[in-house]
Enzyme design. Structure first.
Site, PDB file in Angstrom:
ATOM      1  N   ASP A 155     -12.434 -15.010  10.055  1.00 13.97           N
ATOM      2  CA  ASP A 155     -13.840 -14.923   9.654  1.00 13.97           C
ATOM      3  C   ASP A 155     -14.029 -15.738   8.375  1.00 13.97           C
ATOM      4  OD1 ASP A 155     -12.812 -13.364   7.590  1.00 13.97           O
ATOM      5  OD2 ASP A 155     -13.553 -11.477   8.422  1.00 13.97           O
ATOM      6  N   SER A 156     -15.242 -15.729   7.859  1.00 13.55           N
ATOM      7  CA  SER A 156     -15.551 -16.563   6.689  1.00 13.55           C
ATOM      8  C   SER A 156     -14.750 -16.133   5.464  1.00 13.55           C
ATOM      9  CB  SER A 156     -17.051 -16.550   6.390  1.00 13.55           C
ATOM     10  OG  SER A 156     -17.499 -15.226   6.173  1.00 13.55           O
TER      11      SER A 156
END
Length: 199
Positions: free
Chosen positions: A37-38
């Protein structure tokens, strides 16, 4: 470069994403295949920065899709950092500058010679602006100065063109003499400028 960068990238990615090193092939997607994920990518970027002494911009993280993209981007950032270090270590150019009054006006020329440091460039440009509308600034550097050096000279004088946003920036041209390269700057209304060939 990627051959030297890849083993360290492989170790960092495997550690931060909790995957096996055998999963890290060039085409594997960081987000889809490895479920990054980010936040994972930001932490990975920070680890790369610490490992290689680089700065990973956020916009780069948005463009990186695969492990191969990450390795290539890291290699490019390392090259850019090394190039910046080399440029910073190079001495400034030797130059000769002459400011001429506007055509038809009396007055002498102002000449300076020495190293073209940022302070010297600012002083030379301010002298040209004080000379007024239509004054001419001639700047001469060694003929051996490459395109990167000429671009650096232009960069040191860009603030002259930024003094009035209404005037377009003009293209730069150069003249190569047998031993010298001379750049002429015309001071126009409100100090717009242009680098042009000297006849």
């Amino acid at each position: 470069m990627e051959l030297f960068v890849e083993p360290s990238c492989r170790r960092l990615v495997a550690d931060h994403l909790g995957v096996g090193v055998e999963q890290l092939v060039a085409g594997v997607s960081l987000r889809e295949d490895l479920a990054a994920d980010s936040l994972d990518l930001v932490e990975l970027a920070m680890a790369l920065e610490a490992e290689f002494g680089i700065v990973v911009p956020e916009r780069l993280l948005d463009r990186v899709r695969t492990y191969g993209d990450l390795v290539r981007a890291t290699g490019l950032l390392i090259r850019a950092r090394r190039a910046a270090e080399v440029r910073a270590a190079e001495p400034p150019l030797r130059m000769w500058a002459r400011g001429l009054p506007p055509a038809g006006e009396s007055g002498g020329s102002l000449e300076r010679a020495g190293w073209l440091t940022p302070y010297a460039a600012e002083t030379i440009a301010e002298d040209a602006v004080r000379a007024g509308h239509g004054a001419r600034l001639e700047l001469t550097v060694a003929a051996s100065t490459d395109e990167v050096g000429l671009t650096g000279v232009q960069h040191q004088f860009t603030w002259l063109g930024e003094r009035d946003d209404r005037l377009p920036s003009l293209p730069a041209r150069r003249h190569t003499g047998s031993r010298l390269r001379r750049l002429t700057t015309m001071i126009r209304a409100l100090a717009a400028w242009r680098l042009a060939a000297v006849a």
